[in-house]
Design a protein around this motif. Structure first.
Motif, PDB file in Angstrom:
ATOM      1  N   SER A   1       0.807  -1.233   0.000  1.00  0.00           N
ATOM      2  CA  SER A   1       0.000   0.000   0.000  1.00  0.00           C
ATOM      3  C   SER A   1       0.838   1.280   0.000  1.00  0.00           C
ATOM      4  O   SER A   1       0.426   2.309   0.552  1.00  0.00           O
ATOM      5  CB  SER A   1      -0.973   0.010   1.187  1.00  0.00           C
ATOM      6  OG  SER A   1      -2.029  -0.892   0.972  1.00  0.00           O
TER       7      SER A   1
ATOM      8  N   TYR B   1      -0.096   7.059   4.498  1.00  0.00           N
ATOM      9  CA  TYR B   1      -1.135   6.493   3.634  1.00  0.00           C
ATOM     10  C   TYR B   1      -1.635   7.527   2.622  1.00  0.00           C
ATOM     11  O   TYR B   1      -2.023   7.173   1.516  1.00  0.00           O
ATOM     12  CB  TYR B   1      -2.292   5.972   4.469  1.00  0.00           C
ATOM     13  CG  TYR B   1      -3.289   5.170   3.657  1.00  0.00           C
ATOM     14  CD1 TYR B   1      -2.959   3.907   3.180  1.00  0.00           C
ATOM     15  CD2 TYR B   1      -4.547   5.689   3.349  1.00  0.00           C
ATOM     16  CE1 TYR B   1      -3.861   3.171   2.425  1.00  0.00           C
ATOM     17  CE2 TYR B   1      -5.455   4.964   2.599  1.00  0.00           C
ATOM     18  CZ  TYR B   1      -5.100   3.711   2.135  1.00  0.00           C
ATOM     19  OH  TYR B   1      -5.989   2.985   1.388  1.00  0.00           O
TER      20      TYR B   1
ATOM     21  N   TYR C   1      -1.632   5.768  -0.716  1.00  0.00           N
ATOM     22  CA  TYR C   1      -2.831   5.151  -1.278  1.00  0.00           C
ATOM     23  C   TYR C   1      -2.951   5.410  -2.780  1.00  0.00           C
ATOM     24  O   TYR C   1      -3.395   4.535  -3.542  1.00  0.00           O
ATOM     25  CB  TYR C   1      -4.084   5.622  -0.533  1.00  0.00           C
ATOM     26  CG  TYR C   1      -4.703   6.895  -1.028  1.00  0.00           C
ATOM     27  CD1 TYR C   1      -5.707   6.884  -1.999  1.00  0.00           C
ATOM     28  CD2 TYR C   1      -4.309   8.134  -0.522  1.00  0.00           C
ATOM     29  CE1 TYR C   1      -6.286   8.049  -2.454  1.00  0.00           C
ATOM     30  CE2 TYR C   1      -4.878   9.301  -0.965  1.00  0.00           C
ATOM     31  CZ  TYR C   1      -5.871   9.264  -1.926  1.00  0.00           C
ATOM     32  OH  TYR C   1      -6.436  10.424  -2.376  1.00  0.00           O
TER      33      TYR C   1
ATOM     34  N   PHE D   1      -0.633   3.082  -4.269  1.00  0.00           N
ATOM     35  CA  PHE D   1      -1.209   1.739  -4.248  1.00  0.00           C
ATOM     36  C   PHE D   1      -2.153   1.527  -5.432  1.00  0.00           C
ATOM     37  O   PHE D   1      -2.082   0.509  -6.130  1.00  0.00           O
ATOM     38  CB  PHE D   1      -1.953   1.504  -2.933  1.00  0.00           C
ATOM     39  CG  PHE D   1      -2.965   0.395  -2.986  1.00  0.00           C
ATOM     40  CD1 PHE D   1      -2.568  -0.921  -3.184  1.00  0.00           C
ATOM     41  CD2 PHE D   1      -4.317   0.659  -2.861  1.00  0.00           C
ATOM     42  CE1 PHE D   1      -3.496  -1.955  -3.245  1.00  0.00           C
ATOM     43  CE2 PHE D   1      -5.251  -0.361  -2.918  1.00  0.00           C
ATOM     44  CZ  PHE D   1      -4.840  -1.669  -3.113  1.00  0.00           C
TER      45      PHE D   1
END
Length: 476
Positions: free
Chosen positions: A60, A208, A212, A215
């Protein structure tokens, strides 16, 4: 050592680490051709895309987020560790539940057990993300190689033994699991970092937020990288899918490992220059020249010798795969440039542009594949060559826009290596055709002519680069 030389040296160590981690596995695959038929490799091809997507979910983008941080704390390392562990468990249970549906799609019940066992490697790999990120920040790819080599040798040897004992495709699954276990254990043994009970929700959200988008971009890339074996297995025969998968695995030994090394090394190295566009551009130009001087003749040589290589090493049923390998390698000639141009976006934190580019490329891939699949397998392969040429232009546009590296400048930096390789390829083919030797002697002659002429041309036309490469190799 300068950034360019440190990066080039790290590419060499990273390439060695990837050969250790995956290269031995590919060599094992070549040995398994003696025990398995193309249909068995087609079975492996069917589940590859799903395992790769699970691996991407586990990561991720946390690994690259850790690498990119200018300063990093123990809390951020531990936060990433626990986040990857949880994501690894989630990815495994999704694949476990989806296995029957995947098997039904291909009408192959054996996939249920294969997927459920092989996907355990995702959980195991979640324990090594932080170690790999930390070593990558230090450009310490030598330590990664020293962990990967024993893991690859041991797991590869056991896989060959299992194949000899008629375990068939399960030998590859066992190799994947053992390789993940041993590699992770050695990384923990060699690297002193250990997780603590610190966890920061703020740090997790920050990483994140960057990861993300990466990802989703990587997932799209994985899906469309593997869409060819997926579609080939569905529309053509399992044997055709196996031939394609086998050829792609051989190309991986030379092409994909080098490409992974470029991505792994240039991102942390160039990230150190992200605040100064002029220095970033200068370092980028030095890196791309060294890389392309080595990469282009490497791929050209693979295209040259592949017919004799297949004739010498594999049973007759595998010989058609040499044509697949040649076309796939031709498509890969621009891959390092794609990778380096996209790494500029990663270095500058433009994951939004990266995601947009990936979506655009996937639209092109879908159109090309839908068109060529109606014609036949060779048209599908040539479609990949066309795609690679098309993809160059949007990738290059943003490196020009963000760091001022124009198309003309890049053409001047790399054109010599493509032109020299193409000319020497033609000369080598002509020399071999005039002699009329067997497969082994033809392979040796072609290799000697190609490599010696290329070195002579570069020595005459680009002496400073040769000197720099030799120094880097000597210090690596």
């Amino acid at each position: 050592m300068s950034l360019g030389k440190r990066t080039s040296a790290a590419v060499i160590w990273s390439f060695g680490e990837q050969l250790a981690r995956r290269g031995v596995g590919i060599m094992v695959t070549l040995l398994l051709a003696r025990f398995l038929v193309p249909e068995d490799f087609g079975l492996v091809a069917m589940m590859t895309v799903f395992l790769a997507l699970g691996q991407s979910l586990m990561d991720s983008g946390f690994r690259q987020a850790l690498i990119r941080l200018p300063e990093i704390t123990e809390t951020e390392y531990s936060t990433a560790f626990f986040a990857n562990l949880v994501l690894g468990l989630v990815a495994y249970f999704i694949l476990f539940a989806a296995a029957p549906a995947i098997a039904a799609f291909y009408e192959e019940t054996r996939l249920i057990g294969l997927i459920r066992v092989a996907s355990l490697a995702i959980i195991i790999n979640s324990f090594q993300v932080v170690q790999v990120a930390s070593l990558s920040r230090e450009l310490n790819f030598k330590a990664q190689m020293q962990a990967g080599l024993p893991a690859s040798i041991i797991s590869g040897a056991i896989a060959v033994a299992l194949a000899y004992l008629d375990f068939g495709v399960w030998a590859l699954v066992v190799q994947t699991l053992l390789g993940a276990i041993i590699h992770t254990a050695l990384l923990w043994w060699r690297h002193g970092w250990r997780p603590t009970n610190r966890f920061s929700l703020i740090s997790a959200k920050g990483m994140y937020k960057f990861g993300y988008k990466l990802f989703f971009s990587q997932s799209l890339e994985i899906l469309f990288q593997n869409i060819y074996p997926l579609v080939i297995a569905k529309l053509f025969t399992a044997s055709t899918a196996g031939l394609y998968f086998f050829a792609d695995r051989i190309r991986e030994l030379v092409v994909s490992q080098f490409l992974h090394s470029i991505q792994a090394v240039t991102f942390p190295a160039l990230a150190k220059k992200q605040s100064n566009p002029a220095e970033l551009k200068d370092a980028y130009r030095r890196v791309i020249r060294v890389i392309m001087a080595l990469y282009v003749p490497l791929v050209g040589g693979l295209i040259l010798i592949s017919p004799w290589l297949f004739e010498l090493l594999f049973p007759d049923e595998w010989y058609p795969a040499h044509r697949y390998l040649q076309i796939l390698s031709l498509a890969a000639l621009l891959y390092p440039i794609h990778s380096l141009n996209l790494n500029i976006l990663r270095v500058l934190g433009r994951s939004d542009i990266l995601l947009t580019l990936q979506v655009l490329k996937k639209v092109v891939t879908t159109v090309v594949l839908a068109t060529t699949a109606q014609i036949g397998i060779e048209a599908v392969l040539w479609g990949q060559v066309v795609q690679s040429l098309i993809f160059y232009f949007p990738n290059k546009y943003y490196s020009d826009r963000l760091i001022g590296y124009s198309f003309v400048e890049q053409f001047k930096d790399i054109s010599l290596y493509y032109a020299a390789s193409a000319l020497i390829f033609a000369v080598s083919m002509w020399v071999v055709s005039q002699v009329g030797l067997g497969a082994l002697l033809s392979l040796v002659l072609a290799f000697c002519v190609f490599s010696s002429l290329y070195i002579c041309v570069i020595l005459m036309l680009d002496k400073p680069l040769v000197s720099e490469v030799l120094k880097v190799v000597g210090k690596a």
